[in-house]
Design a protein around this motif. Sequence first.
Motif: not given
Length: 129
Positions: A31, A34-36, A38-41, A43-44, A125
């Motif tokens: 996770p 993914f956030v790093t 920019g793949a928030g979608a 991750l969702a 983080s």
Amino acid sequence: MGNLSSHKKVVAASTMALFTTLGTLVCCALPALFVTLGAGAALAGLVSTVPWLVEFSRHKLWVFGGAAALLLLAGGMLWQAKNLPCPADAAQAKACTNLRRLSWWIYAFAVVVYLIGFFFAFIASKILV
């Protein structure tokens, strides 16, 4: 034959530590990655497919603590078994040596996986925010 059995137990402990440390990647490193990126979608989508991942991530201290405990246990078993004699039979001696080498490789890989997971869960983080 007893020493070969001991080496199999060490390989089993190393493998168990590896699978536990892979859990740290799924729990926390994936996770964060993914956030790093920019793949928030993505991750969702992952969280909607695997909803228990959120609870797993909330208890990351327990996950990493358990993984560290298993790594320490496997490392201790490896250290104790490193000087065990192998059987006199040539085939069993070769199997013993191969199992010993395999267990160290599995253990080293598990430690690397743990460190990657630890970095993304606790250090990245703080650095990237």
